[in-house]
Design an enzyme around this catalytic site. Structure first.
Site, mmCIF file in Angstrom:
data_model
loop_
_atom_site.group_PDB
_atom_site.id
_atom_site.type_symbol
_atom_site.label_atom_id
_atom_site.label_comp_id
_atom_site.label_asym_id
_atom_site.label_seq_id
_atom_site.Cartn_x
_atom_site.Cartn_y
_atom_site.Cartn_z
ATOM 1 N N VAL A 130 0.882 -1.175 0.000
ATOM 2 C CA VAL A 130 0.000 0.000 0.000
ATOM 3 C C VAL A 130 0.917 1.223 0.000
ATOM 4 C CG1 VAL A 130 -1.865 1.272 1.104
ATOM 5 C CG2 VAL A 130 -1.751 -1.212 1.374
ATOM 6 N N GLU A 131 0.797 2.054 -1.042
ATOM 7 C CA GLU A 131 1.566 3.307 -1.078
ATOM 8 C C GLU A 131 0.838 4.331 -0.211
ATOM 9 O OE1 GLU A 131 3.626 4.581 -5.081
ATOM 10 O OE2 GLU A 131 1.757 3.563 -5.517
ATOM 11 N N VAL A 132 1.544 4.867 0.763
ATOM 12 C CA VAL A 132 0.956 5.872 1.645
ATOM 13 C C VAL A 132 1.550 7.224 1.247
ATOM 14 C CG1 VAL A 132 0.673 6.621 4.044
ATOM 15 C CG2 VAL A 132 0.650 4.177 3.483
#
Ligand code: NAD
Length: 294
Positions: A130-132
């Site tokens: 998951v790219e935050v």
């Protein structure tokens, strides 16, 4: 039991719902689609899910929000205005957007410090990343909380240092996919062979080590510096760009190779999911929940 509100019951929202639901969260899913009940019966059976067409009602009392609605800035702005007004001021409002800037989604929003991108790769229930992506107004506690939640779901959250359109994953994907389209348009290779070529080489390599690790090995004991000077120095060719006016040629070729419609989609999704499940644990990723769906 913590409550997550998922906005949108499309490809990504349904997968998030299975992931959160199987991790012990109470899931509320909001979508105006008229077939919401049928979709939930088909894809979320047995999970602790409640449904609502009314976003304000679905957001009220949530502990975390994961938005997965249409990729249109004006719709996201509207959804996040509703979310800001109907959630506590400690609740993270995460968008699954593939490329929209968090600062654009948060523009004029009174809860801008709570808005962050939590961009998954499809399907979120299987893909570890998951790219935050924080915007300039996102608070540090919002980023920390989002990362904690994604870790609780056994994901690998990677925090970008600043926002950029497309983030990292989709910028890389765009360059790569443009070149795939260009090569098919130029008649160099057909769709099925290109897919096989990638699976048999870069796909397998990048599932085991990243591009910089690979560059380090490609140069032998002298490392990537040698690779750049040696092979890299000869790669001076122009790579070209796909012709947007001829995109239909490529789409026709993809459709005739893989088909379209529900049964073709299901068959391909099953192939992908079965292979991904089989590969995750040997590659060192946690085993995902065994909740099947598409
Ligand atoms: N599909 C992918 O591969 C992928 C991967 C990563 C991230 N994303 C992102 O996830 C988001 C969702 O993408 P998707 O592919 O699931 O789209 P989708 O079209 O499958 O689903 C979007 C859903 O949003 C619903 N919707 C429309 N208006 C709404 C509203 N006002 N409130 C709540 N729901 C509403 C639609 O009815 C639809 O069910 C997008 O921001 C996209 O960029 C997609």
């Amino acid at each position: 039991m913590s409550v997550v509100t998922i906005v949108g019951a499309g490809v990504i929202g349904l997968s998030w719902a299975r992931l959160f639901g199987s991790a012990g969260w109470q899931v509320r899913i909001s979508d105006p689609r008229p077939d919401l009940t049928d979709v939930a019966d088909q894809h979320l059976a047995g999970l602790p899910v409640t449904l609502s067409a009314d976003l304000a009602a679905a957001a009220d009392g949530a502990d975390f929000v994961q938005e997965a609605g249409p990729e249109r800035i004006e719709i996201k702005e509207q959804m996040f205005a509703t979310l800001a007004a109907h959630t506590r001021d400690d609740v993270v409002l995460a968008s699954s957007s593939s490329s929209l800037l968090p600062s654009a989604i948060a523009k004029g929003n009174p809860a801008a410090e709570r808005i962050v991108i939590g961009h998954p790769f499809n399907p979120p229930e299987l893909m570890p990343l998951v790219e935050v992506v924080p915007g300039p107004h996102t608070s540090a506690s919002t980023v920390d909380r989002a990362i904690d939640v994604y870790k609780e779901l056994h994901k690998l959250p990677i925090r970008l240092r600043k926002e950029i359109p497309g983030f990292v994953g989709n910028r890389l994907q765009k360059v790569f996919n443009d070149q795939c389209t260009y090569l098919v348009q130029q008649g160099v290779i057909d769709v099925a062979d290109l897919d096989d070529l990638v699976r048999a080489s870069l796909g397998l390599r990048w599932a085991t080590i990243g591009p910089f690790q690979s560059g380090t090995l490609g140069g032998g004991p002298q490392g990537m510096r040698h690779l750049v000077a040696h092979i890299g120095s000869q790669m001076t060719f122009e790579i070209g760009a796909p012709d947007p006016a001829r995109m239909d040629d490529v789409l026709d070729a993809v459709e005739s190779t893989y088909g379209t419609g529900e049964s073709a989609y299901q068959e391909l999704a099953d192939l992908r999911d079965n292979r991904t499940r089989a590969a995750l644990q040997p590659l060192g990723w946690p085993q995902p929940p065994d909740v099947r769906g598409t």
